[in-house]
Design a protein around this motif. Structure first.
Motif, PDB file in Angstrom:
ATOM      1  N   UNK A   1       1.846  -8.823  -1.110  1.00 35.64           N
ATOM      2  CA  UNK A   1       2.285  -7.381  -1.595  1.00 35.64           C
ATOM      3  C   UNK A   1       1.341  -6.837  -2.766  1.00 35.64           C
ATOM      4  N   UNK A   2       1.325  -7.781  -3.478  1.00 34.66           N
ATOM      5  CA  UNK A   2       0.210  -7.511  -4.754  1.00 34.66           C
ATOM      6  C   UNK A   2      -1.053  -6.888  -4.164  1.00 34.66           C
ATOM      7  N   UNK A   3      -1.728  -7.482  -3.210  1.00 38.93           N
ATOM      8  CA  UNK A   3      -3.141  -7.305  -2.727  1.00 38.93           C
ATOM      9  C   UNK A   3      -2.846  -5.697  -2.104  1.00 38.93           C
ATOM     10  N   UNK A   4      -1.630  -5.334  -1.461  1.00 41.87           N
ATOM     11  CA  UNK A   4      -1.415  -4.084  -0.976  1.00 41.87           C
ATOM     12  C   UNK A   4      -1.538  -2.974  -2.085  1.00 41.87           C
ATOM     13  N   UNK A   5      -0.664  -3.545  -3.042  1.00 45.58           N
ATOM     14  CA  UNK A   5      -0.443  -2.409  -4.237  1.00 45.58           C
ATOM     15  C   UNK A   5      -1.839  -2.251  -4.735  1.00 45.58           C
ATOM     16  N   UNK A   6      -2.681  -3.118  -4.813  1.00 47.91           N
ATOM     17  CA  UNK A   6      -4.259  -3.097  -5.597  1.00 47.91           C
ATOM     18  C   UNK A   6      -4.858  -1.957  -4.743  1.00 47.91           C
TER      19      UNK A   6
ATOM     20  N   UNK B   1       0.973  -1.015  -0.052  1.00 56.73           N
ATOM     21  CA  UNK B   1       0.010   0.071   0.129  1.00 56.73           C
ATOM     22  C   UNK B   1       0.759   1.320   0.077  1.00 56.73           C
ATOM     23  N   UNK B   2       1.869   1.367   0.948  1.00 59.74           N
ATOM     24  CA  UNK B   2       2.507   2.486   1.022  1.00 59.74           C
ATOM     25  C   UNK B   2       3.752   2.869  -0.173  1.00 59.74           C
ATOM     26  N   UNK B   3       4.195   1.746  -0.505  1.00 60.81           N
ATOM     27  CA  UNK B   3       5.559   1.818  -1.230  1.00 60.81           C
ATOM     28  C   UNK B   3       5.231   1.402  -3.008  1.00 60.81           C
ATOM     29  N   UNK B   4       4.353   0.453  -3.014  1.00 59.32           N
ATOM     30  CA  UNK B   4       4.173  -0.202  -4.178  1.00 59.32           C
ATOM     31  C   UNK B   4       4.681  -1.471  -4.259  1.00 59.32           C
TER      32      UNK B   4
ATOM     33  N   UNK C   1       9.772  -5.540  -3.355  1.00 57.76           N
ATOM     34  CA  UNK C   1      10.407  -6.831  -3.892  1.00 57.76           C
ATOM     35  C   UNK C   1      11.734  -7.382  -2.807  1.00 57.76           C
ATOM     36  N   UNK C   2      12.444  -6.400  -2.586  1.00 60.68           N
ATOM     37  CA  UNK C   2      13.740  -6.751  -1.549  1.00 60.68           C
ATOM     38  C   UNK C   2      13.102  -7.289  -0.290  1.00 60.68           C
ATOM     39  N   UNK C   3      12.198  -6.671   0.101  1.00 59.03           N
ATOM     40  CA  UNK C   3      11.631  -7.103   1.405  1.00 59.03           C
ATOM     41  C   UNK C   3      10.812  -8.481   1.112  1.00 59.03           C
TER      42      UNK C   3
END
Length: 204
Positions: free
Chosen positions: A164-169, A34-37, A42-44
């Motif tokens: 991470x993908x769900x957060x990006x959405x 959500x916060x960084x895309x 990815x490194x995380x």
């Protein structure tokens, strides 16, 4: 007993369920998305998978026995992990607006930071010990440990990537600073709640 196909398939299901279900790592990845895309997260993601691979191998090669001999070390590790989770919860709660890239503002967790966190993550230890104690045959033991760790890593990476993908959405939904603050505080609260079993055990 060798690592048969049936045993490997059973373990793969165990790895999927434990990797994709909620926990400290996935909560942080959702917030990071959500916060960084996705790209900046990815490194995380890679740090989680690689750090956990090393942890599984270490447990398989005898680190778990060290904690059985010196249980105080395990207790210390758990409380260090709890303190670090509280710090991460505070960082998430105070993350900046979506798309904010001002120098000095909040940044996503680094590869090394995510890898190191696995060593103080209670869920990661439970997953690693469960994998070694339940699914690793004694015949060809050391080879089986590496295979188990590798399969876990192969399944773990896309599983954590889903979060991470769900957060990006959700980034477009949470562009409004007010709702982003609500989301970040909610994620921080979930991390704190994940410490509840440790607190109950400590004060019971």
């Amino acid at each position: 007993m060798n690592l048969s196909l049936d045993l490997l398939l059973g373990f793969a299901l165990f790895a999927l369920v434990t990797s994709i279900t909620p926990g400290p790592n996935n909560t942080m990845l959702l917030a990071s998305g959500v916060n960084f895309g996705f790209n900046r997260t990815i490194p995380h993601m890679l740090g989680i998978t690689c750090g956990f691979f090393v942890l599984v191998v270490a447990v398989g090669f005898g680190l778990g026995a060290v904690f059985q001999t010196y249980p105080l070390l395990y207790t210390v590790l758990r409380y260090v992990g709890a303190a670090y989770l509280l710090y991460l919860a505070w960082k998430i709660a105070h993350s900046g607006p979506v798309g904010d890239s001002v120098e000095g503002e909040a940044k996503p967790i680094s590869y090394l930071g995510a890898a190191a966190f696995q060593w103080v993550n209670p869920k990661a230890w439970i997953m690693a010990i469960g994998a070694i104690s339940t699914y690793t045959p004694m015949q060809g033991y050391f080879t089986n440990v590496v295979v188990i760790a590798a399969v876990f890593a192969i399944i773990n990476l896309p599983s954590v990537g889903v979060w991470a993908a769900c957060g990006t959405l959700l980034r477009n939904v949470l562009k409004e600073p007010r709702w982003l603050r609500v989301f970040n505080w909610g994620m921080a609260a979930l991390l704190v709640i994940s410490l509840y079993p440790l607190l109950v055990e400590s004060f019971s």
